[in-house]
Structure formats: structure tokens, C-alpha cells
Design a protein around this motif. Structure first.
Motif, PDB file in Angstrom:
ATOM      1  N   UNK A   1       0.834  -1.201   0.000  1.00 20.59           N
ATOM      2  CA  UNK A   1       0.000   0.000   0.000  1.00 20.59           C
ATOM      3  C   UNK A   1       0.866   1.248   0.000  1.00 20.59           C
ATOM      4  N   UNK A   2       1.913   1.241   0.824  1.00 15.37           N
ATOM      5  CA  UNK A   2       2.807   2.401   0.895  1.00 15.37           C
ATOM      6  C   UNK A   2       3.524   2.623  -0.436  1.00 15.37           C
ATOM      7  N   UNK A   3       3.990   1.536  -1.057  1.00 14.52           N
ATOM      8  CA  UNK A   3       4.697   1.655  -2.339  1.00 14.52           C
ATOM      9  C   UNK A   3       3.793   2.251  -3.403  1.00 14.52           C
ATOM     10  N   UNK A   4       2.523   1.865  -3.389  1.00 12.06           N
ATOM     11  CA  UNK A   4       1.567   2.395  -4.357  1.00 12.06           C
ATOM     12  C   UNK A   4       1.365   3.899  -4.153  1.00 12.06           C
ATOM     13  N   UNK A   5       1.254   4.318  -2.903  1.00 11.28           N
ATOM     14  CA  UNK A   5       1.068   5.741  -2.599  1.00 11.28           C
ATOM     15  C   UNK A   5       2.326   6.527  -2.965  1.00 11.28           C
ATOM     16  N   UNK A   6       3.495   5.980  -2.620  1.00 15.88           N
ATOM     17  CA  UNK A   6       4.748   6.670  -2.932  1.00 15.88           C
ATOM     18  C   UNK A   6       4.946   6.807  -4.437  1.00 15.88           C
ATOM     19  N   UNK A   7       4.528   5.798  -5.195  1.00 16.28           N
ATOM     20  CA  UNK A   7       4.637   5.889  -6.657  1.00 16.28           C
ATOM     21  C   UNK A   7       3.807   7.057  -7.176  1.00 16.28           C
ATOM     22  N   UNK A   8       2.625   7.240  -6.612  1.00 14.35           N
ATOM     23  CA  UNK A   8       1.818   8.387  -7.000  1.00 14.35           C
ATOM     24  C   UNK A   8       2.451   9.709  -6.612  1.00 14.35           C
ATOM     25  N   UNK A   9       3.122   9.734  -5.462  1.00 19.46           N
ATOM     26  CA  UNK A   9       3.773  10.967  -5.007  1.00 19.46           C
ATOM     27  C   UNK A   9       4.977  11.330  -5.856  1.00 19.46           C
ATOM     28  N   UNK A  10       5.591  10.336  -6.502  1.00 21.68           N
ATOM     29  CA  UNK A  10       6.764  10.606  -7.338  1.00 21.68           C
ATOM     30  C   UNK A  10       6.441  11.570  -8.470  1.00 21.68           C
ATOM     31  N   UNK A  11       5.177  11.658  -8.807  1.00 19.39           N
ATOM     32  CA  UNK A  11       4.768  12.519  -9.927  1.00 19.39           C
ATOM     33  C   UNK A  11       4.096  13.805  -9.435  1.00 19.39           C
ATOM     34  N   UNK A  12       4.209  14.066  -8.149  1.00 26.56           N
ATOM     35  CA  UNK A  12       3.574  15.256  -7.583  1.00 26.56           C
ATOM     36  C   UNK A  12       4.622  16.189  -6.999  1.00 26.56           C
TER      37      UNK A  12
END
Length: 274
Positions: A54-65
Motif C-alpha cells: 500500500x505504501x509503495x503504491x502511494x509513494x509511486x503516485x507521489x513521485x509525480x507530484x
């Protein structure tokens, strides 16, 4: 809980200011939250508040923000963040139109971070299950306040306290009886990044030791301390009125958390804000 009460790592450990360790989020209970609120516990670490996936999925989204930051004239070393903090508006003595605009932008961004949904919903559901009642936004002048700021703290945070009714009086429509902070760690570095929570509230005599937004660590010399170093996916809850600090990170990795305050009220629900 794991059934083991962990003494703090200082040499002046206090039996009534300790770190409690939950092996799973299902082991967190209303009693643990109340024990934090009355000062018997120093901190509660919830192992596996979320999965690493779950954390990896959220962090992947943050990489583009793109992250914003606190005003570096007030907060230094810099702390990157997404979403407004009430602290940002203490000087204005009210939550301005800018606060609500930043809140709306942060909610839109955060709403797509976890498989197209908002990770704050996960946090609220898991805390509410432990509390056994609703977890609702705190309100200011009848409007729901923002909760669930995402922060990255690579260089540590100074010794400080957070107490909105002292620092920003009148901003909450309902005054909580106690204040807690929850940090859900979406990413943790290989080394460093520990949170230190002292059994010491702010006192007026501390003001000569003020250092920007925080205080010289002389004010907590010989004070009992609970020290916790979470792993990715863990959450930590503590009383934000106690002086606390964050150590600088070391090695590879980032220290990123989703953070919000919990207000324990005289009624059933918990209030949340950032």
C-alpha cells in the motif's frame, strides 16, 4: 498489543512514560488512545498500520507530484509538504481563503494516490475501528478543516510542541480535551528519522531558549523520553503537547508520512485536522 510494554531507551526511563508496541492495527484500542491522552504512555507504535505494498503504491503516485513547503522564514531546516497546516495561518489569526484553496488542491491530489482513492480514508477507517466511534473533521466557523498532510522530513525537526488552542485560540469550533498526533509512515530511510517524545510540556520559562519555531534541547535535559523508529507501513501516535523532535535521516531512503492531529472531545467522535 503485543503484551510487552517497552521502556524508553534513555537512561532516565520512567515507568509511566513508555513506548507501547502494537503488532497489528487490530491490537490498537480505545484504551491505548485514552492512555496517551492522559499522559500514561509516551507513544504508541502500530506495526503494520498498512502493508508495504500500500505504501509503495502511494509513494509511486507521489513521485509525480510536486511538494510545497512551510515558509522557510518560520520552519528551518525546510520540511516539504502537501496540504495546508493550520500553523501556516497563525499570523493571520484566521483560516483565510488561501487555506481553503490549498486544502481543495491537496484533497484532489491525495484522492488519486491509492488505486484511485484517498489514503486518508484508510487511516480514518483504521483509527475509527480502534476508537469504536466516528472520526470526523474538526470544524472552523462551520467548515470542515483539512486533515492528512503528507510531509517529507529529511533534515530532522527541532524540539517543539503543537497545541492549537494555545497557539491559535478560537480557531476550532469545539475545543478538544486532549490532542494527539498520528503519523503514518509511507517511507522510512535505512537509518535515522527517529521521533523523540519527552514527558515535558511547554512552560513560559522556556521562551529564552526559543530557536525559531522550536527550542534548544537544554529544556529537556534529564526529562524522560520515549524514542521510536518506525518502519515503512507503521504508524505512531503521541501527545503533541509534549515537546518532541525528529532526528535527521541517514543512509538511503526517504522519510515521508501522512500526518494529522486527533482531538479527543467530551463527546464520542475523534476530531481530525492538520
Amino acid at each position: 498489543m503485543s503484551g510487552t510494554e517497552l521502556r524508553d531507551v534513555s537512561t532516565n526511563a520512567s515507568p509511566i512514560f513508555t513506548l507501547f508496541d502494537a503488532e497489528t492495527v487490530d491490537e490498537l484500542t480505545r484504551d491505548h488512545i485514552l492512555r496517551l491522552a492522559v499522559g500514561v504512555l509516551g507513544a504508541v507504535r502500530i506495526r503494520g498500520f498498512s502493508s508495504e505494498e500500500e505504501c509503495a503504491d502511494i509513494m509511486e503516485g507521489l513521485d509525480h507530484r510536486e511538494f510545497g513547503a512551510y515558509d522557510e522564514n518560520l520552519i528551518f531546516p525546510p520540511i516539504a509538504k502537501i496540504g495546508p497546516a493550520a500553523y501556516d495561518f497563525y499570523g493571520a489569526h484566521t483560516l483565510t481563503d488561501e487555506y481553503w484553496k490549498i486544502a481543495d488542491e491537496a484533497l484532489r491530489l491525495r484522492g488519486k494516490l491509492h488505486h484511485g482513492s484517498d489514503p486518508m480514508d484508510l487511516a480514518v477507517e483504521r483509527v475509527g475501528r480502534a476508537w469504536g466511534d466516528e472520526v470526523v473533521p474538526a470544524r472552523s466557523r462551520g467548515r470542515d478543516m483539512f486533515a492528512g498532510m503528507i510531509r517529507e522530513i529529511p533534515n530532522g525537526a527541532k524540539l517543539h510542541f503543537d497545541e492549537i488552542v494555545r497557539e491559535f485560540p478560537g480557531i476550532l469550533d469545539e475545543t478538544p480535551a486532549s490532542f494527539l498526533t498520528l503519523n503514518w509512515y509511507l517511507s522510512m530511510p535505512e537509518q535515522g528519522g527517529e521521533t523523540r517524545v519527552y514527558r515535558r510540556r511547554w512552560r513560559p520559562v522556556d521562551e529564552p531558549f526559543r530557536d525559531g519555531y522550536g527550542y534548544d534541547e537544554k529544556v529537556v535535559e534529564d526529562e524522560p523520553v520515549a524514542v521510536v523508529r518506525p518502519r515503512t507501513g507503521d504508524a505512531v501516535i503521541f501527545d503533541s503537547r509534549n515537546l518532541h523532535a525528529v532526528n535527521e535521516i541517514g543512509g538511503e531512503g526517504r522519510r515521508v508520512s501522512l500526518s494529522f492531529f486527533l482531538g479527543v472531545t467530551g463527546r464520542g467522535p475523534l476530531q481530525v485536522w492538520s
